[in-house]
Design a protein around this motif. Structure first.
Motif, PDB file in Angstrom:
ATOM      1  N   THR A   5       0.853  -1.192   0.000  1.00 24.33           N
ATOM      2  CA  THR A   5       0.000   0.000   0.000  1.00 24.33           C
ATOM      3  C   THR A   5       0.887   1.240   0.000  1.00 24.33           C
ATOM      4  N   ILE A   6       0.645   2.099  -0.918  1.00 23.85           N
ATOM      5  CA  ILE A   6       1.395   3.354  -1.009  1.00 23.85           C
ATOM      6  C   ILE A   6       0.524   4.463  -0.442  1.00 23.85           C
ATOM      7  N   HIS A   7       1.018   5.075   0.608  1.00 23.85           N
ATOM      8  CA  HIS A   7       0.264   6.136   1.271  1.00 23.85           C
ATOM      9  C   HIS A   7       0.700   7.492   0.740  1.00 23.85           C
ATOM     10  N   ARG A   8      -0.248   8.371   0.710  1.00 24.70           N
ATOM     11  CA  ARG A   8       0.055   9.718   0.263  1.00 24.70           C
ATOM     12  C   ARG A   8       0.902  10.442   1.322  1.00 24.70           C
ATOM     13  N   ASP A  37      -4.226  10.189   4.802  1.00 24.29           N
ATOM     14  CA  ASP A  37      -4.921   8.938   5.164  1.00 24.29           C
ATOM     15  C   ASP A  37      -4.416   8.309   6.461  1.00 24.29           C
ATOM     16  N   GLY A  38      -3.483   9.000   7.143  1.00 26.82           N
ATOM     17  CA  GLY A  38      -3.052   8.535   8.460  1.00 26.82           C
ATOM     18  C   GLY A  38      -3.516   9.508   9.532  1.00 26.82           C
ATOM     19  N   THR A  39      -3.008   9.333  10.718  1.00 26.67           N
ATOM     20  CA  THR A  39      -3.265  10.262  11.809  1.00 26.67           C
ATOM     21  C   THR A  39      -1.944  10.865  12.263  1.00 26.67           C
ATOM     22  N   LEU A  40      -2.044  11.996  12.899  1.00 25.96           N
ATOM     23  CA  LEU A  40      -0.834  12.709  13.342  1.00 25.96           C
ATOM     24  C   LEU A  40      -0.160  11.939  14.471  1.00 25.96           C
ATOM     25  N   GLN A  41       1.114  11.673  14.297  1.00 28.20           N
ATOM     26  CA  GLN A  41       1.885  10.978  15.319  1.00 28.20           C
ATOM     27  C   GLN A  41       2.896  11.877  16.020  1.00 28.20           C
ATOM     28  N   SER A  42       3.584  12.716  15.256  1.00 28.71           N
ATOM     29  CA  SER A  42       4.583  13.591  15.860  1.00 28.71           C
ATOM     30  C   SER A  42       4.811  14.818  14.983  1.00 28.71           C
ATOM     31  N   LEU A  43       5.356  15.847  15.616  1.00 32.77           N
ATOM     32  CA  LEU A  43       5.673  17.098  14.917  1.00 32.77           C
ATOM     33  C   LEU A  43       7.094  17.496  15.219  1.00 32.77           C
ATOM     34  N   ASN A  44       7.681  18.227  14.316  1.00 33.87           N
ATOM     35  CA  ASN A  44       9.028  18.748  14.520  1.00 33.87           C
ATOM     36  C   ASN A  44       9.087  20.178  13.993  1.00 33.87           C
ATOM     37  N   SER A  77       0.677   8.299  11.127  1.00 36.49           N
ATOM     38  CA  SER A  77       0.624   6.947  11.723  1.00 36.49           C
ATOM     39  C   SER A  77       1.197   5.860  10.819  1.00 36.49           C
ATOM     40  N   PHE A  78       1.418   6.167   9.551  1.00 36.93           N
ATOM     41  CA  PHE A  78       2.078   5.210   8.649  1.00 36.93           C
ATOM     42  C   PHE A  78       3.563   5.469   8.547  1.00 36.93           C
ATOM     43  N   ASN A  79       4.053   6.325   9.472  1.00 36.72           N
ATOM     44  CA  ASN A  79       5.470   6.686   9.525  1.00 36.72           C
ATOM     45  C   ASN A  79       5.925   7.437   8.273  1.00 36.72           C
TER      46      ASN A  79
END
Length: 260
Positions: A5-8, A37-44, A77-79
């Motif tokens: 699966t290729i995520h945007r 299509d993921g959720t926020l995991q971290s910010l920098n 969330s998909f890194n």
């Protein structure tokens, strides 16, 4: 075997409540990134001054003036790492301001205010109170106050940063010289007190008797004549004075009667 699966790629973005501030003021940063299509995991956040932040919203105060290219990326969330979003914010100095030296002005005259403002960027001026000034919005107005007065100069940069300073204008009123006094110890007119003379730096007072003999002299006016000569009561009679206020005012001459 499950297909790959290729995520945007997530899209980073943020907003600020302002992009131009004065040194010492805060800027609010708010994450508006789209993790797609993921959720926020971290910010920098890279604040461009060596500081990294990881919260979605925060306020920040820069310690040094300058322009800063703040950048943000997120990981979902998909890194998947987002694009890099950058916005410039500017931290501006307060203008240097020195309202200038205190001024002396003869009553009924005028004096020019001479501030020192050495800004390398456009500034505006505002003097208060403006009622006794030729123009309260220029750097060197002419002042005509009726009495001693403080004037406040506010200088504002083209970025809206303001600083202020004050100066004092001393109004030298014409000395009010009494022509009679009674140094008899009753607490009323015991000294020959010349009103307003104490405000004239370096003034001189000389008093002579009818024979032209000097009986009193002062440089400055911190101690009015008490009617004594070398510690002894001066004789009742008429004495003649020369009061030199200096500071632009001509000498004043006349007589004073000493009674008891």
């Amino acid at each position: 075997k499950e297909p790959n699966t290729i995520h945007r790629r997530p899209l980073a973005s943020f907003t600020t409540d302002k992009v131009d501030v004065c040194i010492g003021c805060t800027i609010s940063f708010t994450n508006t990134s789209n993790p797609l299509d993921g959720t926020l995991q971290s910010l920098n956040w890279d604040m461009a001054d060596g500081t990294i932040r990881t919260a979605p919203t925060f306020t920040y105060t820069y310690a040094v003036t300058g322009s800063y290219n703040v950048s943000l990326y997120i990981i979902n969330s998909f890194n998947c790492r987002s694009t890099l979003f950058t916005k410039m914010v500017s931290v501006n100095p307060f203008p240097p301001v020195n309202a200038g030296p205190s001024k002396f002005m003869l009553e009924g005259g005028q004096v020019q205010l001479t501030p020192s403002v050495n800004a390398s960027y456009p500034v505006t001026y505002l003097w208060t109170p403006g009622r006794y000034l030729s123009d309260s919005t220029i750097d060197m107005p002419i002042a005509r106050p009726p009495d001693d007065m403080y004037f406040r100069l506010t200088v504002t940069s083209d970025k809206g940063c303001s600083a202020w300073d004050t100066l004092f204008v001393k109004v030298l009123k014409k000395p009010d010289i009494p022509n009679i006094f009674s140094p008899n110890g009753d607490g009323v007119h015991d000294r020959w007190e010349i009103k307003y003379l104490e405000s004239y730096p370096g003034c001189t007072v000389e008093v002579v008797n009818r024979y032209g003999q000097l009986v009193y002299r002062s440089v400055g006016y911190d101690k009015p004549w008490d009617g004594k000569v070398n510690g002894t009561d001066a004789p009742v009679g008429t004495y003649y004075y020369v009061v030199s206020p200096k500071n632009g005012r001509s000498p004043l001459t006349g007589y004073v009667d000493l009674i008891r």
